[in-house]
Scaffold this active site. Structure first.
Site, PDB file in Angstrom:
ATOM      1  N   GLU A  38     -23.824  42.173 -13.217  1.00  0.00           N
ATOM      2  CA  GLU A  38     -23.341  42.316 -11.842  1.00  0.00           C
ATOM      3  C   GLU A  38     -23.562  43.776 -11.396  1.00  0.00           C
ATOM      4  OE1 GLU A  38     -19.081  41.976 -11.471  1.00  0.00           O
ATOM      5  OE2 GLU A  38     -19.238  41.001  -9.522  1.00  0.00           O
ATOM      6  N   CYS A  41     -17.610  40.207  -4.742  1.00  0.00           N
ATOM      7  CA  CYS A  41     -17.869  39.301  -5.861  1.00  0.00           C
ATOM      8  C   CYS A  41     -18.882  38.230  -5.486  1.00  0.00           C
ATOM      9  CB  CYS A  41     -16.561  38.681  -6.325  1.00  0.00           C
ATOM     10  SG  CYS A  41     -15.616  38.064  -4.948  1.00  0.00           S
ATOM     11  N   GLU A  76      -9.938  34.952 -10.466  1.00  0.00           N
ATOM     12  CA  GLU A  76     -11.078  35.124  -9.550  1.00  0.00           C
ATOM     13  C   GLU A  76     -11.857  36.313 -10.085  1.00  0.00           C
ATOM     14  OE1 GLU A  76     -11.978  33.242  -7.185  1.00  0.00           O
ATOM     15  OE2 GLU A  76     -10.200  32.077  -6.704  1.00  0.00           O
ATOM     16  N   LYS A 127       0.725  43.964  -8.636  1.00  0.00           N
ATOM     17  CA  LYS A 127       0.207  45.302  -8.948  1.00  0.00           C
ATOM     18  C   LYS A 127      -1.164  45.442  -8.280  1.00  0.00           C
ATOM     19  CE  LYS A 127      -2.522  46.845 -11.888  1.00  0.00           C
ATOM     20  NZ  LYS A 127      -3.199  47.800 -10.991  1.00  0.00           N
TER      21      LYS A 127
END
Ligand code: NAD
Length: 473
Positions: free
Chosen positions: A377, A276, A242, A166
């Site tokens: 983040e 990331c 991840e 997906k």
């Protein structure tokens, strides 16, 4: 959607827009839980034959897919820039990186070696073999909309697994183009399946609760990763995660501040900070912070935001309004608490950019622990600079995060480089290197940045079960 080797529609459609100007560029089927269940069934039916092929046969399919992807590089890159917004040169690079995984795992498929182990009894023999885990369910993000797919699909197929994927709702068109390649490479029906959806929640629920799925592989935010891992735990499915990052970028007093600032400007603003492994805190020794900030600010001021199809653009749009709002909130919070905005610090609105989600590349100095940006983040084009005086403090501050994906170090002192490599609690450490990634290298995080590794020798192990055979002779 691509289920059991057939392209399918759904009753509803999910519209896809260009983040640079808000224009609708296409649509994909808005699939649901039933579709995910059918795709899982198809993958289960295809598994015995696919896992029964020789490694050489599976490898051939991956070689073919690699060749087609490289032939399509330009078309895929253009689709990526339209759908995701990154500058066209960066899109071309990403397609190359994505194809690298197909090539690397075409090769690695043939190196799934077992071993024999000396047994304690004279009439006993031990052999260790590795077998595919079974049906894999994969969920991928929008920031690297092709390479994050092949980074999962290539090792899964090489290992002998079948897969249902997906993609992110912002970038399903890149996924469709990628799956067309698998179709053209004549990968058998049911081996790779694609389910697109506007709402990821029911698909995720099917992936984690369907007992046929033996492995969940996810790339995305830590919050969603934790939820999927927790749900998958009910059936003890294997998981690879991840997740998010908060990379420190350390510049020591023996480093060249100008060289380090160039590196920081390149890696921080890559993909408009939506990576990331993007540096989220730049720790610079106080003796060289001035020339570092001067070079960084000068380079960042020259960066042009705009539509990634145009020449000379290095800053593409952010993915959506929520992403802009998060960046604005972090910058406002930092300003209120005393940070200085050296450049940027606002949305880009001129020349039609108000139709997209653009934020000016920004450098902040005087950043402290009290500021949100120090911990959260950013996933946007903001470089926060923090001065430090001694190595131990810098290392402690760098490690003071619940993330542990990437870290960067600039130093010309070999002992310091080794101390930092060993002391930084991150899965990836770049020493005077802003791009420590490749299909051949294990990518992944410590702490809340994830579980498992993608790429390299380790990447295929994630899709293999270890089996011990004990023989009495
Ligand atoms: P996200 O977690 O919101 O979405 C990622 C994917 O998860 C999308 O496909 C989304 O549809 C899906 N998803 C969301 N909720 C779900 C649910 N309940 N069930 C199943 N699927 C669900 O993250 P994002 O905003 O798209 O991506 C940005 C994040 O991804 C950042 O935190 C970034 O650091 C991380 N990321 C990590 C890596 C890595 O390799 N470690 C690489 C790229 C991005």
């Amino acid at each position: 959607m691509y289920i059991n080797g057939v392209w399918e529609n759904a009753d509803k459609a999910l519209e896809v827009t260009n983040p640079a100007n808000g224009e609708v560029i296409g649509s994909v089927p808005d699939g649901g839980r039933e579709d995910a269940a059918r795709a899982i069934d198809a993958a289960a039916k295809a598994f015995p034959a696919w896992s029964g092929l020789t490694a050489y046969q599976r490898s051939d399919y991956l070689y073919r897919a690699h060749k087609i992807m490289m032939e399509r590089r330009e078309d895929l890159a253009r689709m990526m820039t339209l759908e995701q917004g990154k500058p066209i040169r960066a899109s071309r690079n990403e397609v190359g990186y994505a194809a690298d995984f197909l090539l690397w795992y075409a090769e690695e498929a043939k190196r799934v070696y077992g071993e024999t182990i000396p047994a304690p009894r004279g009439d006993q023999r031990f052999i260790v073999a590795h077998q595919p885990v079974g049906v894999v369910a994969a969920v991928t993000p929008w920031n690297y909309p092709i390479s994050m797919l092949t980074r999962k699909i290539a090792p899964a197929l090489a290992a002998g697994c079948t897969i249902v994927l997906k993609p992110a709702e912002a970038t399903p068109l890149c996924a469709v183009e990628t799956f067309k390649i698998f179709e053209e490479a004549e990968i058998p029906a049911g081996v790779v399946n694609l389910v697109t959806a506007a709402d990821p929640v029911p698909i995720g629920a099917e992936f984690t609760s369907n007992p046929t799925v033996r492995k969940i592989t996810f790339t995305g935010s830590t919050a969603v990763g934790k939820k999927l891992a927790a749900d998958a735990a009910a059936q003890l499915k294997r998981v690879s995660m991840e997740l998010g990052g908060h990379a420190p970028f350390l510049v020591f007093k023996d480093a060249d501040p100008v060289h380090a600032a160039k590196g920081a400007s390149l890696v921080k603003f890559l993909n408009t900070g939506q990576a990331c492994i993007s540096p989220n805190r730049l720790f610079v020794h106080s003796s060289i912070v001035e020339p570092f900030v001067e070079t960084l600010t000068e380079r960042v001021t020259r960066m042009r935001g705009g539509n990634g199809m145009e020449d000379g653009i290095s800053i593409g749009p952010l993915v959506n309004e929520a992403a802009i709002a998060k960046v604005e909130r972090q910058v406002e919070d930092a300003k209120e608490k005393g940070a200085t905005v050296m450049c940027g610090g606002h949305r880009l609105m001129d020349d039609g950019l108000d139709k997209g989600h653009f934020y000016a590349p920004t450098v902040l100095t005087g950043v402290t622990e009290a500021m949100t940006i120090y911990r959260e983040e950013t996933f946007g084009p903001v470089a926060p600079v923090i001065a430090f005086d001694d190595d131990e403090t810098a290392l402690t501050m760098a490690n003071d995060t619940h993330y542990g994906l990437a870290a960067y170090v600039y130093t010309n002192n070999i002992s310091r480089a080794m101390r930092m490599f060993e002391g930084l609690r991150f899965g990836i450490v770049g020493i005077n290197d802003i791009n420590p990634t490749a299909a051949a290298a294990p990518f992944g995080g410590a702490k809340e940045s994830g579980l498992g590794r993608e790429g390299g020798r380790e990447g295929i192990v994630e899709y293999l079960e270890t089996k011990l055979g004990g023989f009495s002779v």
